[in-house]
Design a protein around this motif. Structure first.
Motif, PDB file in Angstrom:
ATOM      1  N   GLY A 124      47.797  35.525  32.487  1.00 29.08           N
ATOM      2  CA  GLY A 124      48.743  36.630  32.590  1.00 29.08           C
ATOM      3  C   GLY A 124      48.080  37.921  33.030  1.00 29.08           C
ATOM      4  O   GLY A 124      48.478  38.541  34.027  1.00 29.08           O
ATOM      5  N   LEU A 125      47.031  38.322  32.318  1.00 27.78           N
ATOM      6  CA  LEU A 125      46.332  39.546  32.708  1.00 27.78           C
ATOM      7  C   LEU A 125      45.578  39.374  34.013  1.00 27.78           C
ATOM      8  O   LEU A 125      45.336  40.349  34.733  1.00 27.78           O
ATOM      9  N   GLY A 126      45.216  38.126  34.341  1.00 25.61           N
ATOM     10  CA  GLY A 126      44.533  37.888  35.612  1.00 25.61           C
ATOM     11  C   GLY A 126      45.392  38.185  36.823  1.00 25.61           C
ATOM     12  O   GLY A 126      44.872  38.433  37.924  1.00 25.61           O
ATOM     13  N   ALA A 134      40.647  48.593  38.688  1.00 26.62           N
ATOM     14  CA  ALA A 134      40.689  50.056  38.774  1.00 26.62           C
ATOM     15  C   ALA A 134      40.102  50.711  37.529  1.00 26.62           C
ATOM     16  O   ALA A 134      39.512  51.794  37.610  1.00 26.62           O
ATOM     17  N   VAL A 135      40.243  50.049  36.381  1.00 20.83           N
ATOM     18  CA  VAL A 135      39.696  50.613  35.145  1.00 20.83           C
ATOM     19  C   VAL A 135      38.334  50.003  34.802  1.00 20.83           C
ATOM     20  O   VAL A 135      37.771  50.289  33.739  1.00 20.83           O
ATOM     21  N   GLY A 136      37.815  49.144  35.687  1.00 18.55           N
ATOM     22  CA  GLY A 136      36.474  48.590  35.515  1.00 18.55           C
ATOM     23  C   GLY A 136      36.341  47.508  34.473  1.00 18.55           C
ATOM     24  O   GLY A 136      35.248  47.332  33.897  1.00 18.55           O
ATOM     25  N   LEU A 137      37.407  46.751  34.210  1.00 17.16           N
ATOM     26  CA  LEU A 137      37.345  45.703  33.188  1.00 17.16           C
ATOM     27  C   LEU A 137      37.506  44.292  33.762  1.00 17.16           C
ATOM     28  O   LEU A 137      37.653  43.338  32.994  1.00 17.16           O
ATOM     29  N   TRP A 138      37.472  44.172  35.078  1.00 18.47           N
ATOM     30  CA  TRP A 138      37.663  42.840  35.658  1.00 18.47           C
ATOM     31  C   TRP A 138      36.508  41.900  35.311  1.00 18.47           C
ATOM     32  O   TRP A 138      36.684  40.700  35.210  1.00 18.47           O
ATOM     33  N   GLU A 143      36.232  36.153  33.212  1.00 20.25           N
ATOM     34  CA  GLU A 143      35.459  35.114  32.549  1.00 20.25           C
ATOM     35  C   GLU A 143      36.301  34.445  31.468  1.00 20.25           C
ATOM     36  O   GLU A 143      36.820  35.121  30.569  1.00 20.25           O
ATOM     37  N   ALA A 144      36.424  33.121  31.562  1.00 20.75           N
ATOM     38  CA  ALA A 144      37.214  32.384  30.570  1.00 20.75           C
ATOM     39  C   ALA A 144      36.617  32.511  29.169  1.00 20.75           C
ATOM     40  O   ALA A 144      37.353  32.538  28.169  1.00 20.75           O
TER      41      ALA A 144
END
Length: 276
Positions: A124-126, A134-138, A143-144
């Motif tokens: 969902g968040l992916g 954009a917020v640097g949390l990818w 990562e699973a």
């Protein structure tokens, strides 16, 4: 006098009463017999169909998966314990905003399956990759492993918060009143008096929660985390041998039994002063 006592007949021994065979008892014996037959059948199939080559080939993968499962559970339980303290405090707060937010959190994560929570966090968040980048949390949500820990932590935090809240509320109010009469500040009263007593009450529910997390951790295999169940699925996809899942069941059973006995010994040691 002794001759007169000899003439008094001895009281007959009460007859032995055997418990009646109720339908519930008969059903229990029947279910126990079926489980015994199943265990004997599985043991026979393992002995007759044992494949040493497969066990040697995939055994190291099972050990790697076991280490992954233990790391996941230990990390999520520890992080969930830290997160559960403010949630439990908010649940007991008289502030309507804090109480409502904490209640909603507990209600959602206890009322939905962990599998759905992992799907929503990982897949969902992916789907919001651009916003997350954009917020640097990818780096986290791609990562699973991290997504699995996040989902398990948020799930167990909800359960641990309710366990902790119930344990704190079970401590007699006289403990708090006594601390106030001594002039102790609320923080010292909570950390030094209330919380230690509450944790003793919560020992058994905490043990049950850890066991449930160990068994529930198997769902992380659906998001490509190679835990014990993930390695089992891999081994089955290569061999199509039912014994691969039987090995996994034995591993899970051994972990749960070891934890159960360890927790029982810990509980007996920490509560030994209550049995005197």
């Amino acid at each position: 006098m002794s001759h007169a006592l000899d003439l008094i007949p001895a009281r007959p021994a009460p007859p032995l009463v055997t418990p009646a065979m109720t339908p519930a008892r008969a059903l229990g014996y029947g279910v126990l017999g079926l489980w015994l037959l199943l265990a004997i059948g599985l043991a026979y199939m393992m002995v007759t169909g044992w494949d040493t080559d497969k066990f040697v080939k995939y055994g190291p993968r099972y050990l790697e998966g076991l280490a992954t499962t233990l790391a996941l559970v230990a990390s999520s339980i520890a992080l969930g314990a830290v997160l559960s303290v403010p949630i439990a405090y908010a649940r007991m707060s008289k502030n309507i905003v804090l109480n409502t937010i904490a209640y909603a959190y507990v209600y959602v994560f206890r009322g939905t399956p962990m599998l759905a929570q992992i799907y929503l966090i990982y897949y969902g968040l992916g789907s919001f990759r651009a916003e997350i980048e954009a917020v640097g949390l990818w780096w986290f949500f791609r990562e699973a492993w991290y997504c699995a820990i996040l989902a398990m932590t948020m799930n167990t935090a909800a359960y641990q918060a309710e366990i902790l809240r119930g344990a704190i509320q079970s401590v007699p109010r006289g403990q708090t009143e006594g601390a106030k009469s001594l002039g102790l500040p609320p923080s010292v009263t909570f950390w030094k008096i209330i919380l230690p007593q509450a944790l003793i009450v919560a020992l058994r529910p905490y043990g049950n929660e850890i066991i449930l997390m160990i068994k529930g951790s198997a769902v992380v295999a659906v998001v490509t985390v190679l835990d014990l169940m993930g390695q089992t699925r891999y081994a089955f996809s290569r061999t199509f041998d039912y014994q691969t899942y039987l090995w996994a069941a034995i591993f899970y059973l051994a972990i749960v039994e070891l934890l159960r006995n360890t927790w029982a010994a810990l509980e007996a040691r920490l509560t030994r002063h209550l049995k005197r």
